[in-house]
Design a protein around this motif. Structure first.
Motif, short mmCIF file in Angstrom:
data_model
loop_
_atom_site.label_atom_id
_atom_site.label_comp_id
_atom_site.label_asym_id
_atom_site.label_seq_id
_atom_site.Cartn_x
_atom_site.Cartn_y
_atom_site.Cartn_z
N SER A 58 -1.60 5.94 4.29
CA SER A 58 -1.15 5.77 2.90
C SER A 58 -1.78 6.84 2.01
CB SER A 58 -1.57 4.39 2.39
OG SER A 58 -1.29 4.27 1.01
N THR B 235 -9.66 -1.86 0.42
CA THR B 235 -8.32 -1.81 -0.15
C THR B 235 -7.33 -2.57 0.73
OG1 THR B 235 -8.77 0.31 -1.23
CG2 THR B 235 -6.45 -0.26 -0.87
N LEU C 238 0.81 -1.23 0.00
CA LEU C 238 0.00 0.00 0.00
C LEU C 238 0.84 1.27 0.00
CD1 LEU C 238 -2.86 -0.96 2.49
CD2 LEU C 238 -2.90 -0.98 -0.01
#
Length: 105
Positions: free
Chosen positions: A43, A57, A19
């Protein structure tokens, strides 16, 4: 039982790589047996995503690891959100990695 490779360090490494995180905290909440983890994941990839999309995600990035553990909790932030929250956070004197220090109990 969790696979031997599921640890705070292995999850932190996977999140960092997959990520492109700028900050990751992973805590084994199960007392070291590797069955329950909580995390803070920062992130730039979360920019423009709502909370549900951010969690999806993360879950997709850790698909194999999450299959092997009992419980997973993630707080997902963009770098700007993390900086804002750090600036307004109360002092953490007496805490080390989220745990109280200076006690003998």
């Amino acid at each position: 039982m969790a696979e031997a490779g599921i640890t705070e360090a292995s999850l932190r490494a996977a999140l960092t790589e997959r990520l492109k995180t700028v900050h990751v905290e992973v805590t084994d909440m199960s007392g070291g047996c590797g069955q329950s983890f909580s995390s803070l994941i920062v992130s730039p990839e979360f920019q423009g995503q709502n909370s549900l999309k951010r969690h999806r995600t993360v879950n997709a990035a850790l698909k194999d690891e999450i299959k092997s553990i009992h419980a997973w909790s993630a707080k997902c932030q963009t770098p700007a959100e993390w900086e804002r929250d750090k600036a307004s956070a109360p002092p953490t004197a007496g805490l080390e990695n989220g745990h109280v220090t200076g006690t003998t109990a």
